[in-house]
Design an enzyme around this catalytic site. Structure first.
Site, PDB file in Angstrom:
ATOM      1  N   TRP A 111      -0.778   4.342  -1.754  1.00  0.00           N
ATOM      2  CA  TRP A 111      -1.422   5.255  -0.985  1.00  0.00           C
ATOM      3  C   TRP A 111      -0.895   5.978   0.027  1.00  0.00           C
ATOM      4  CZ3 TRP A 111      -5.836   1.657   2.388  1.00  0.00           C
ATOM      5  CH2 TRP A 111      -6.852   2.921   2.325  1.00  0.00           C
ATOM      6  N   HIS A 161      11.729   0.817   1.094  1.00  0.00           N
ATOM      7  CA  HIS A 161      11.590  -0.655   1.346  1.00  0.00           C
ATOM      8  C   HIS A 161      12.389  -1.015   2.554  1.00  0.00           C
ATOM      9  CE1 HIS A 161       8.167  -0.810  -1.006  1.00  0.00           C
ATOM     10  NE2 HIS A 161       8.643  -0.384  -2.264  1.00  0.00           N
ATOM     11  N   GLY A 208       0.976  -1.390  -0.264  1.00  0.00           N
ATOM     12  CA  GLY A 208       0.196   0.177  -0.103  1.00  0.00           C
ATOM     13  C   GLY A 208       1.226   1.300   0.040  1.00  0.00           C
ATOM     14  N   THR A 209       2.376   0.978  -0.236  1.00  0.00           N
ATOM     15  CA  THR A 209       2.699   2.542  -0.594  1.00  0.00           C
ATOM     16  C   THR A 209       2.113   4.010  -0.939  1.00  0.00           C
ATOM     17  OG1 THR A 209       4.448   0.250  -0.458  1.00  0.00           O
ATOM     18  CG2 THR A 209       5.693   2.598  -1.094  1.00  0.00           C
ATOM     19  N   ARG A 230       0.267  -5.069   5.316  1.00  0.00           N
ATOM     20  CA  ARG A 230      -0.610  -5.735   4.959  1.00  0.00           C
ATOM     21  C   ARG A 230      -0.757  -7.111   5.301  1.00  0.00           C
ATOM     22  NH1 ARG A 230      -1.896  -5.307  -1.461  1.00  0.00           N
ATOM     23  NH2 ARG A 230      -4.764  -5.733  -1.408  1.00  0.00           N
ATOM     24  N   ARG A 235      -4.074  -2.354  -9.506  1.00  0.00           N
ATOM     25  CA  ARG A 235      -4.832  -3.346  -9.341  1.00  0.00           C
ATOM     26  C   ARG A 235      -6.473  -3.804  -9.684  1.00  0.00           C
ATOM     27  NH1 ARG A 235      -5.315  -8.708  -8.544  1.00  0.00           N
ATOM     28  NH2 ARG A 235      -4.530  -7.825  -6.318  1.00  0.00           N
TER      29      ARG A 235
HETATM   30  P1  A3P Z   1      -3.852  -4.842  -5.136  1.00  0.00           P
HETATM   31  O1  A3P Z   1      -2.397  -5.068  -5.988  1.00  0.00           O
HETATM   32  O2  A3P Z   1      -4.082  -5.957  -4.089  1.00  0.00           O
HETATM   33  O3  A3P Z   1      -4.889  -4.452  -5.685  1.00  0.00           O
HETATM   34  P2  A3P Z   1       2.099  -0.727  -3.169  1.00  0.00           P
HETATM   35  O4  A3P Z   1       1.648   0.876  -4.087  1.00  0.00           O
HETATM   36  O5  A3P Z   1       2.791  -0.923  -2.374  1.00  0.00           O
HETATM   37  O6  A3P Z   1       3.073  -1.227  -5.019  1.00  0.00           O
HETATM   38  O7  A3P Z   1       0.886  -1.760  -3.427  1.00  0.00           O
HETATM   39  C1  A3P Z   1       0.122  -1.661  -4.561  1.00  0.00           C
HETATM   40  C2  A3P Z   1      -1.429  -2.757  -4.254  1.00  0.00           C
HETATM   41  O8  A3P Z   1      -2.126  -1.391  -3.116  1.00  0.00           O
HETATM   42  C3  A3P Z   1      -2.399  -3.382  -5.215  1.00  0.00           C
HETATM   43  O9  A3P Z   1      -2.885  -4.111  -4.622  1.00  0.00           O
HETATM   44  C4  A3P Z   1      -2.584  -1.946  -5.646  1.00  0.00           C
HETATM   45  O10 A3P Z   1      -3.970  -2.111  -6.082  1.00  0.00           O
HETATM   46  C5  A3P Z   1      -2.885  -0.830  -4.160  1.00  0.00           C
HETATM   47  N1  A3P Z   1      -3.703   0.712  -3.754  1.00  0.00           N
HETATM   48  C6  A3P Z   1      -2.334   1.249  -4.724  1.00  0.00           C
HETATM   49  N2  A3P Z   1      -3.435   2.868  -4.487  1.00  0.00           N
HETATM   50  C7  A3P Z   1      -4.718   2.543  -3.745  1.00  0.00           C
HETATM   51  C8  A3P Z   1      -4.822   3.708  -3.043  1.00  0.00           C
HETATM   52  N3  A3P Z   1      -5.259   4.569  -3.920  1.00  0.00           N
HETATM   53  N4  A3P Z   1      -5.819   2.439  -1.959  1.00  0.00           N
HETATM   54  C9  A3P Z   1      -6.097   1.541  -1.803  1.00  0.00           C
HETATM   55  N5  A3P Z   1      -4.927   0.616  -2.149  1.00  0.00           N
HETATM   56  C10 A3P Z   1      -3.954   1.344  -3.461  1.00  0.00           C
END
Ligand code: A3P
Length: 302
Positions: free
Chosen positions: A53, A114, A50-51, A136, A268
């Site tokens: 976000w 990370h 969730g980085t 997560r 995603r």
């Molecule tokens: P999923 O693959 O389960 O959809 P990171 O940002 O650490 O690379 O993690 C990516 C994950 O966070 C992905 O999960 C992505 O869809 C989800 N994500 C990205 N933006 C988000 C947001 N604004 N709110 C909630 N989840 C989000």
């Protein structure tokens, strides 16, 4: 030691953690050269926790007075969160011998990494700067990582077989893994120094985003005033940073953060529990056992 990497061809082990070679160079350069200042904010995650976000939320929170008209002219409307909040070891310290000039950035500076706790720079640990750690559920992190890695692997290597990836995740040989040791490093620190390290869970942010954002604001020393709350500032930030909003912006649908990575790869599904659609009952049982074994005695569960 060396093992096959999920995206890069190899992973190297260093101080108990696994890295793609270039990332390790960056991680060590960051550790050696970064000079933290007390006002810095460092966002830390395991990959796919969730980085994106957290970066968006923190950027919007810290800059809320600078961009009062959040529906127009906000940087998040035209830039991907990873551009606004760079990764230390991937973007800023990527080449061992290049030390970025970060002193001219106006405080509070927001960075992300990370890196596991053991590999954080001494100045970062010793200064009064703040660390926000987001983790997560490992089942969803694994699923998200598997999808992401498949998009970024060289085509000639084909799709990473799910079973193989799963075994590798359980063994701990993922980028910045073992997942558990990464989480525990920050969990322990958050218990010992709660004023320094805030520990968050993606699932809790999904369940009560309003509450968690206000907690982050308090932790970072910029709590929302009653007036801001009644004017809907908290809700506006949450709306701007929501999966639905960010993933539908032109910049995140069609932009790229580097020659290899498209912005859309960071968006995603954005839901809790997608593991139910991919993992077999046997995998879930196996992972639950590992989770209990690693986290149970530390009072951590998902
Ligand atoms: P999923 O693959 O389960 O959809 P990171 O940002 O650490 O690379 O993690 C990516 C994950 O966070 C992905 O999960 C992505 O869809 C989800 N994500 C990205 N933006 C988000 C947001 N604004 N709110 C909630 N989840 C989000």
């Amino acid at each position: 030691p060396l093992v096959e990497g999920w995206i890069d061809p190899t992973f190297h082990e260093y101080q108990g953690f696994w890295f793609a070679p270039k990332i390790l160079q960056g991680a060590l350069s960051f550790q050696k050269h970064f000079q933290a200042i007390d006002t810095d904010i460092i966002l830390v995650t395991n990959p796919k926790s969730g980085t994106t976000w957290l970066k968006a939320l923190t950027f919007a929170l810290i800059n809320r007075n600078k961009y009062p008209n959040i529906h127009k002219n906000h940087p998040l409307l035209t830039s991907n969160p990873h551009v606004l909040v760079p990764f230390m070891e991937i973007n800023l310290y990527y080449e061992t011998d290049i030390v970025p000039e970060l002193n001219s950035l106006s405080p509070p500076r927001i960075f992300s990494t990370h890196n596991p706790y053991v590999l954080l720079p001494k100045s970062l640990k010793e200064s009064n700067c703040k660390v926000v750690y987001l983790c997560r559920d490992p089942k969803d992190t694994f699923v998200s990582l598997w999808h992401f890695s498949n998009k970024l692997r060289e085509q000639s290597r084909g799709t990473l077989p799910l079973e193989e990836a799963f075994e590798s995740f359980c063994r701990g040989t993922t980028s910045y893994g073992p997942f558990w040791d990464h989480v525990l490093g920050y969990w322990k620190e958050s218990l010992e120094r709660p004023e320094k390290v805030m520990f968050l869970k993606y699932e809790e942010m999904k369940m009560k985003p309003n509450f968690v954002l206000k907690e982050i604001a308090k932790f970072l020393g910029c709590p929302f005033s009653e007036e801001e709350e009644s004017n809907g500032v908290v809700d506006d930030i949450l709306h701007l940073c929501s999966f639905e909003k960010l993933s539908n912006l032109e910049i995140n649908k069609n932009g790229k953060i580097s020659s290899e990575i498209e912005n859309k790869n960071f968006f995603r599904l954005g839901k809790v529990g997608d593991w139910k659609n991919l993992l077999t009952t046997k995998m879930v049982e196996q992972l639950n056992i590992v989770v209990e074994e690693k986290f149970g005695k530390h009072g951590l569960s998902f």
